[in-house]
Design a protein around this motif. Sequence first.
Motif, short mmCIF file in Angstrom:
data_model
loop_
_atom_site.label_atom_id
_atom_site.label_comp_id
_atom_site.label_asym_id
_atom_site.label_seq_id
_atom_site.Cartn_x
_atom_site.Cartn_y
_atom_site.Cartn_z
N LYS A 151 0.92 -1.15 0.13
CA LYS A 151 -0.19 0.00 -0.02
C LYS A 151 0.81 1.27 -0.03
O LYS A 151 0.39 2.22 -0.65
N LYS A 152 1.76 1.19 0.81
CA LYS A 152 2.92 2.25 1.00
C LYS A 152 3.47 2.60 -0.55
O LYS A 152 4.04 3.64 -0.68
N SER A 153 3.71 1.67 -1.08
CA SER A 153 4.32 2.07 -2.78
C SER A 153 3.57 2.75 -3.49
O SER A 153 4.26 3.38 -4.49
N GLN B 37 12.01 -1.46 -12.00
CA GLN B 37 13.20 -0.96 -11.98
C GLN B 37 13.23 0.36 -11.43
O GLN B 37 14.48 0.95 -11.68
N GLY B 38 12.18 0.89 -11.27
CA GLY B 38 12.33 2.44 -11.08
C GLY B 38 12.50 3.05 -9.58
O GLY B 38 12.76 4.30 -9.63
N GLY B 39 12.86 2.01 -8.70
CA GLY B 39 13.33 2.58 -7.47
C GLY B 39 12.33 3.37 -6.92
O GLY B 39 11.11 2.88 -6.72
N ASP B 40 12.65 4.52 -6.28
CA ASP B 40 11.76 5.30 -5.64
C ASP B 40 11.34 6.43 -6.66
O ASP B 40 10.92 7.54 -6.13
N ASN B 41 11.41 6.37 -7.83
CA ASN B 41 10.71 7.46 -8.93
C ASN B 41 9.36 7.57 -8.72
O ASN B 41 8.75 6.37 -8.78
N LYS B 42 8.78 8.34 -8.37
CA LYS B 42 7.43 8.71 -8.20
C LYS B 42 6.43 9.20 -9.22
O LYS B 42 5.54 9.76 -9.24
#
Length: 241
Positions: A167-169, A192-197
């Motif tokens: 959910k937090k993702s 593969q986006g990591g923390d890309n929002k």
Amino acid sequence: MDRNSNAYTFLFVILLIAIVASALALTATSLQPAQAENVTNEKMQNILGTVGIEVARDSAQIPFDKYIVERIALDSKGQERSDVDAFSVDLKKELKKDVEEQSFPLYVADIDGAKYYIVPLRGKGLWDAIWGYVALKDDVNTIKGAVFDHKGETPGLGAEITQMWFKKSFDNEKILDSSGNFVGVDVQKGYQGGDNKADNAVDAISGATITGDGVTKMITERLQNYLPYFQNNTNVKVASN
């Protein structure tokens, strides 16, 4: 009647079944109000959870009335329906109708002056229904929070959609692309986006591709029905698809 006869035995069994059935029916009827109250409270609890208000189910009514400042039912063109109570809309039933005939509930929250739009979700996972809520910040692009639940997904696999890490993702993910077009959020296998929002994607649950695809489709299908309302009632320019 002879108590040792087959007729007596059959009559005794029939009477016993009738008594037990009546008792069970009476118990079920007496529990209905409590069950309905639990469903209502859990719904309020989940709606509040999308905007960071964590409360116990039995304590949801007061904060719900405090923070949810509007409950709106929309038609397919984004117009408010005065004849429908948003909280009473049953998406399970609505999804059986043509889109033009559906009602779309929308909740507006005010948390310390910040405005959020909360949209109910419902779709299909691997085995059965999945559902939830997603809250958008007042830019109607950035996700504030999301909650998900399911009826019969596999424990340790698809059922992981209820876990906090999944959910937090979705927090701060965008539902519009850089041109303002609605694209939703893709639950992406091998992400593969990591923390890309700003890439409109989150990491999928290992071994639960179909459930993840169901979440993707659910978010896209439900949110796109709210674009006409956002286009007409906010300062944000949502591009038409």
